[in-house]
Design a protein around this motif. Structure first.
Motif, PDB file in Angstrom:
ATOM      1  N   LEU A  39       0.827  -1.210   0.000  1.00  0.00           N
ATOM      2  CA  LEU A  39       0.000   0.000   0.000  1.00  0.00           C
ATOM      3  C   LEU A  39       0.858   1.256   0.000  1.00  0.00           C
ATOM      4  N   LEU A  40       1.928   1.247   0.785  1.00  0.00           N
ATOM      5  CA  LEU A  40       2.818   2.408   0.800  1.00  0.00           C
ATOM      6  C   LEU A  40       3.479   2.616  -0.560  1.00  0.00           C
ATOM      7  N   ALA A  41       3.816   1.530  -1.240  1.00  0.00           N
ATOM      8  CA  ALA A  41       4.376   1.661  -2.590  1.00  0.00           C
ATOM      9  C   ALA A  41       3.342   2.237  -3.552  1.00  0.00           C
ATOM     10  N   PHE A  42       2.085   1.790  -3.440  1.00  0.00           N
ATOM     11  CA  PHE A  42       1.017   2.353  -4.272  1.00  0.00           C
ATOM     12  C   PHE A  42       0.843   3.846  -3.997  1.00  0.00           C
ATOM     13  N   VAL A  43       0.885   4.240  -2.723  1.00  0.00           N
ATOM     14  CA  VAL A  43       0.724   5.652  -2.365  1.00  0.00           C
ATOM     15  C   VAL A  43       1.860   6.485  -2.949  1.00  0.00           C
ATOM     16  N   ALA A  44       3.093   5.991  -2.832  1.00  0.00           N
ATOM     17  CA  ALA A  44       4.242   6.735  -3.360  1.00  0.00           C
ATOM     18  C   ALA A  44       4.154   6.877  -4.887  1.00  0.00           C
ATOM     19  N   LEU A  45       3.827   5.790  -5.565  1.00  0.00           N
ATOM     20  CA  LEU A  45       3.714   5.862  -7.023  1.00  0.00           C
ATOM     21  C   LEU A  45       2.554   6.740  -7.469  1.00  0.00           C
ATOM     22  N   ALA A  46       1.449   6.678  -6.741  1.00  0.00           N
ATOM     23  CA  ALA A  46       0.295   7.506  -7.101  1.00  0.00           C
ATOM     24  C   ALA A  46       0.586   8.987  -6.863  1.00  0.00           C
ATOM     25  N   ALA A  47       1.294   9.314  -5.787  1.00  0.00           N
ATOM     26  CA  ALA A  47       1.648  10.712  -5.532  1.00  0.00           C
ATOM     27  C   ALA A  47       2.581  11.240  -6.616  1.00  0.00           C
ATOM     28  N   LEU A  48       3.548  10.422  -7.009  1.00  0.00           N
ATOM     29  CA  LEU A  48       4.448  10.819  -8.080  1.00  0.00           C
ATOM     30  C   LEU A  48       3.694  10.983  -9.397  1.00  0.00           C
ATOM     31  N   GLY A  49       2.822  10.039  -9.698  1.00  0.00           N
ATOM     32  CA  GLY A  49       2.031  10.128 -10.921  1.00  0.00           C
ATOM     33  C   GLY A  49       1.118  11.341 -10.942  1.00  0.00           C
ATOM     34  N   ALA A  50       0.500  11.638  -9.809  1.00  0.00           N
ATOM     35  CA  ALA A  50      -0.389  12.810  -9.744  1.00  0.00           C
ATOM     36  C   ALA A  50       0.390  14.101  -9.953  1.00  0.00           C
ATOM     37  N   GLN A  51       1.578  14.183  -9.375  1.00  0.00           N
ATOM     38  CA  GLN A  51       2.391  15.383  -9.542  1.00  0.00           C
ATOM     39  C   GLN A  51       2.827  15.555 -10.997  1.00  0.00           C
ATOM     40  N   LEU A  52       3.201  14.461 -11.636  1.00  0.00           N
ATOM     41  CA  LEU A  52       3.660  14.551 -13.025  1.00  0.00           C
ATOM     42  C   LEU A  52       2.517  14.810 -13.999  1.00  0.00           C
ATOM     43  N   ILE A  53       1.412  14.109 -13.820  1.00  0.00           N
ATOM     44  CA  ILE A  53       0.280  14.243 -14.748  1.00  0.00           C
ATOM     45  C   ILE A  53      -0.375  15.613 -14.644  1.00  0.00           C
ATOM     46  N   SER A  54      -0.380  16.203 -13.455  1.00  0.00           N
ATOM     47  CA  SER A  54      -1.063  17.482 -13.272  1.00  0.00           C
ATOM     48  C   SER A  54      -0.378  18.623 -14.019  1.00  0.00           C
ATOM     49  N   ARG A  55       0.834  18.424 -14.472  1.00  0.00           N
ATOM     50  CA  ARG A  55       1.498  19.470 -15.259  1.00  0.00           C
ATOM     51  C   ARG A  55       0.922  19.581 -16.664  1.00  0.00           C
ATOM     52  N   TRP A  56       0.400  18.475 -17.199  1.00  0.00           N
ATOM     53  CA  TRP A  56      -0.041  18.465 -18.590  1.00  0.00           C
ATOM     54  C   TRP A  56      -1.548  18.394 -18.756  1.00  0.00           C
ATOM     55  N   ILE A  57      -2.259  17.873 -17.795  1.00  0.00           N
ATOM     56  CA  ILE A  57      -3.697  17.685 -17.927  1.00  0.00           C
ATOM     57  C   ILE A  57      -4.405  18.629 -16.974  1.00  0.00           C
ATOM     58  N   HIS A  58      -5.288  19.475 -17.525  1.00  0.00           N
ATOM     59  CA  HIS A  58      -5.964  20.465 -16.697  1.00  0.00           C
ATOM     60  C   HIS A  58      -7.487  20.442 -16.820  1.00  0.00           C
ATOM     61  N   GLY A  59      -8.032  19.825 -17.839  1.00  0.00           N
ATOM     62  CA  GLY A  59      -9.481  19.815 -18.013  1.00  0.00           C
ATOM     63  C   GLY A  59     -10.153  18.800 -17.114  1.00  0.00           C
ATOM     64  N   PRO A  60     -11.368  19.090 -16.661  1.00  0.00           N
ATOM     65  CA  PRO A  60     -12.048  18.160 -15.752  1.00  0.00           C
ATOM     66  C   PRO A  60     -12.387  16.815 -16.392  1.00  0.00           C
ATOM     67  N   ILE A  61     -12.715  16.799 -17.667  1.00  0.00           N
ATOM     68  CA  ILE A  61     -13.041  15.530 -18.326  1.00  0.00           C
ATOM     69  C   ILE A  61     -11.794  14.658 -18.432  1.00  0.00           C
ATOM     70  N   LEU A  62     -10.673  15.254 -18.814  1.00  0.00           N
ATOM     71  CA  LEU A  62      -9.431  14.487 -18.908  1.00  0.00           C
ATOM     72  C   LEU A  62      -8.970  14.018 -17.529  1.00  0.00           C
ATOM     73  N   LEU A  63      -9.145  14.869 -16.517  1.00  0.00           N
ATOM     74  CA  LEU A  63      -8.783  14.451 -15.157  1.00  0.00           C
ATOM     75  C   LEU A  63      -9.655  13.305 -14.673  1.00  0.00           C
ATOM     76  N   LEU A  64     -10.926  13.325 -15.026  1.00  0.00           N
ATOM     77  CA  LEU A  64     -11.810  12.217 -14.658  1.00  0.00           C
ATOM     78  C   LEU A  64     -11.404  10.941 -15.385  1.00  0.00           C
ATOM     79  N   LEU A  65     -11.011  11.062 -16.633  1.00  0.00           N
ATOM     80  CA  LEU A  65     -10.541   9.908 -17.388  1.00  0.00           C
ATOM     81  C   LEU A  65      -9.277   9.316 -16.757  1.00  0.00           C
ATOM     82  N   VAL A  66      -8.341  10.167 -16.382  1.00  0.00           N
ATOM     83  CA  VAL A  66      -7.113   9.702 -15.739  1.00  0.00           C
ATOM     84  C   VAL A  66      -7.419   9.107 -14.366  1.00  0.00           C
TER      85      VAL A  66
END
Length: 161
Positions: A39-66
């Motif tokens: 679970l801690l590994a999932f949390v770390a990877l998800a936090a990293l993924g959220a930080q990286l993805i949020s730089r490129w995706i800003h629309g609510p529909i795309l965020l819901l898809l992700v």
């Protein structure tokens, strides 16, 4: 020196929120939870993924898809690596195949029971939507506090000179 705005520093919060909501959805609908280090590994990877993805995706529909894709990945991860802690299956009592209390009539054949796979899909979809809403709320609060700080900063600098 160019400082990073405060709202950019809080983008990682959506990752752990997605894992927590996905785990709650998975366990509540009858799945089993993986071990704490997984679970801690999932949390770390998800936090990293959220930080990286949020730089490129800003629309609510795309965020819901992700967010929905992240819930799918979490589902497969929980299924493959689960088994350390058994699931509660609390929602199975309401929609499952049996366990009707003695005093209640048995439902008619007109309403089909919700199967475990459908219930798992619905709870993970709800987790994806809640992740989007919580992430948007955190971003809004962080942006508001940054704007308030930047509005009061010129007055504070003027008082010191």
């Amino acid at each position: 020196m160019n400082a990073t705005p405060v709202q950019n520093k809080w983008r990682w919060v959506s990752g752990p929120v997605a894992v927590a909501l996905g785990l709650a959805a998975h366990v509540a609908s009858g799945g089993s939870a993986p071990a704490i280090p997984v679970l801690l590994a999932f949390v770390a990877l998800a936090a990293l993924g959220a930080q990286l993805i949020s730089r490129w995706i800003h629309g609510p529909i795309l965020l819901l898809l992700v967010s929905g894709a992240a819930q799918q990945v979490l589902f497969f991860g929980f299924e493959a690596l689960g088994g350390s802690f058994p699931g509660l299956g609390t929602l199975d009592h309401f929609h499952g195949t049996g366990q009707v209390p003695a005093g209640l009539p048995v439902p008619s054949s007109g309403s089909a029971p919700v199967h475990a796979a459908d219930l798992m899909l619905y709870t993970h979809a709800a987790a994806a939507i809640l992740t989007l809403l919580i992430g948007a709320g955190v971003a809004r609060l962080a942006g508001r506090s940054w704007r308030e700080h930047s509005l009061h900063a010129p007055q504070q600098r003027a008082n010191f000179t």
